[in-house]
Design a protein around this motif. Structure first.
Motif, short mmCIF file in Angstrom:
data_model
loop_
_atom_site.label_atom_id
_atom_site.label_comp_id
_atom_site.label_asym_id
_atom_site.label_seq_id
_atom_site.Cartn_x
_atom_site.Cartn_y
_atom_site.Cartn_z
N THR A 7 -5.57 3.87 -7.66
CA THR A 7 -7.13 4.21 -7.55
C THR A 7 -7.03 5.73 -7.48
OG1 THR A 7 -6.18 5.17 -4.88
CG2 THR A 7 -6.30 2.11 -5.22
N ASP A 64 0.44 4.82 0.36
CA ASP A 64 -0.16 6.62 0.01
C ASP A 64 0.49 8.01 0.46
OD1 ASP A 64 -3.23 6.10 0.91
OD2 ASP A 64 -1.68 4.50 2.57
N ILE A 75 -8.73 1.02 2.98
CA ILE A 75 -8.45 -0.46 1.69
C ILE A 75 -8.24 -1.87 1.90
CG2 ILE A 75 -8.58 -0.84 -0.42
CD1 ILE A 75 -10.65 1.56 0.18
N ALA A 77 1.24 -1.56 0.09
CA ALA A 77 -0.27 0.17 0.26
C ALA A 77 0.67 1.50 -0.14
CB ALA A 77 -0.76 0.05 1.14
N MET A 91 -0.82 -0.78 -4.84
CA MET A 91 -2.06 0.23 -4.87
C MET A 91 -1.38 1.26 -4.13
SD MET A 91 -5.82 -0.78 -3.55
CE MET A 91 -6.06 -1.59 -4.86
N ILE A 136 -5.27 3.59 0.98
CA ILE A 136 -4.85 2.49 1.12
C ILE A 136 -4.61 1.88 2.21
CG2 ILE A 136 -3.39 0.53 -0.50
CD1 ILE A 136 -5.92 2.37 -1.52
N GLN A 185 -11.81 -2.11 -5.17
CA GLN A 185 -10.30 -2.26 -5.15
C GLN A 185 -9.85 -3.41 -3.84
OE1 GLN A 185 -10.19 2.09 -3.14
NE2 GLN A 185 -10.34 2.41 -5.47
#
Ligand code: DC
Length: 221
Positions: A33, A8, A134, A6, A125, A130, A114
Motif C-alpha cells: 500500500t 504494519d 483497512i 496485515a 498487505m 492495515i 485496498q
C-alpha cells in the motif's frame, strides 16, 4: 473474504522484503500500500502541487487514478494509465508520500481499492494502518519494527550497494522524521493494533523473520 495478513510498521523495518517472501511461501498476493501512496505523491510532484498545502492536495488527489496489476505475481502500479512502478522508490517520493498521506481525502481514495483487493484475494498487505483501519478483521496482524539505527544502516547499505552516495546520519534523521509524521498524524496514524503480534527484526535475519511470520500465520489458518 480472502485469507488476509496485515503487516504494519515504520519505514525501513523490512515490511516489503518480508511480505514478498511470506507471499511466495504461502501462495498469497503481496499488496504494497506504500506504493499507492507513493504513486499519489508522484502525481503531486509531476503536477507541481504544493505538498504542504493540505487544501491543494485534497483537491488535486481527485485527478489521480491509481490501479494495480499483477504481472507474474509482481505488483505494478498504474497512475492514470501509466505504469509508474519504477519511479516510486526514491527518497523524494517517499518523503512526499509521508507528508501527503496525512490528508484524509488522499487516504479515502485508496481505502476502497485496498479493501476490495483483500476481499477478493488471499493476500499479505503492508502499510501503516492495515491492521488498525483497512483490515480490522484480518486473520493475522503483525507489527514489524526495528530500531531507527538498524533501519538507517539497512537503507544506507542498500543505497551504497547501488553505488549511490549517502550520509548515514542524514538517513537516520529522515527515518525518525518520517516515523514522527506517520505516528502523529490525525488520520490513521501508525500504531500497533491491540491484537497484532510485535516482531522486532533489529537482531533477526530475513529468514528468521519470514519463518516467524509464516509460523504465526499457519497457526491461524
Ligand atoms: O511503506 P512506504 O515507505 O512505501 O510508505 C510511504 C509513505 O506512505 C509512508 O511514509 C506513509 C504512507 N503510508 C501510509 O500512510 N499508509 C499506508 N498504509 C502505507 C504508506
Amino acid at each position: 473474504m480472502g485469507f488476509n495478513i496485515a503487516v504494519d510498521g515504520p519505514a525501513g523495518a523490512g515490511k516489503s522484503t518480508i511480505a514478498k517472501l511470506v507471499a511466495k511461501k504461502m501462495n498469497l498476493i503481496y499488496v504494497d500500500t506504500g506504493a499507492m501512496y507513493r504513486a499519489m505523491a508522484l502525481y503531486f510532484i509531476k503536477n507541481d502541487v504544493d505538498i504542504n498545502n493540505v487544501e491543494a492536495v485534497a483537491k488535486a488527489c481527485i485527478g489521480a487514478d491509481i490501479t494495480l496489476k499483477y504481472e507474474e505475481g509482481v505488483q505494478m502500479v498504474y497512475l492514470n494509465g501509466e505504469n509508474v512502478t519504477a519511479f516510486l522508490r526514491t527518497e523524494e517520493v517517499g518523503n512526499a508520500a509521508s507528508v501527503t498521506s496525512g490528508v484524509p481525502q488522499v487516504r479515502a481514495r485508496l481505502l476502497e481499492l485496498q479493501q476490495t483487493l483483500a476481499k477478493n484475494s488471499d493476500c499479505i498487505m503492508d502499510g501503516r494502518d492495515i491492521g488498525t483501519c483497512i483490515l480490522p478483521n484480518a486473520d493475522v496482524k503483525i507489527y514489524l519494527t526495528a530500531s531507527s539505527e538498524v533501519r538507517a544502516k539497512r537503507r544506507y547499505d542498500e543505497l551504497v550497494s547501488k553505488g549511490e552516495e549517502c550520509d548515514l546520519a542524514k538517513i537516520q534523521e529522515d527515518i525518525e522524521e518520517r516515523d514522527f509524521r506517520d505516528m502523529n498524524r490525525e488520520v490513521a496514524p501508525l500504531k500497533q493494533a491491540e491484537d497484532a503480534v510485535l516482531v522486532d527484526s533489529s537482531y533477526m535475519s530475513i529468514d528468521e523473520v519470514v519463518e516467524r511470520i509464516v509460523g504465526i500465520a499457519e497457526s491461524c489458518k
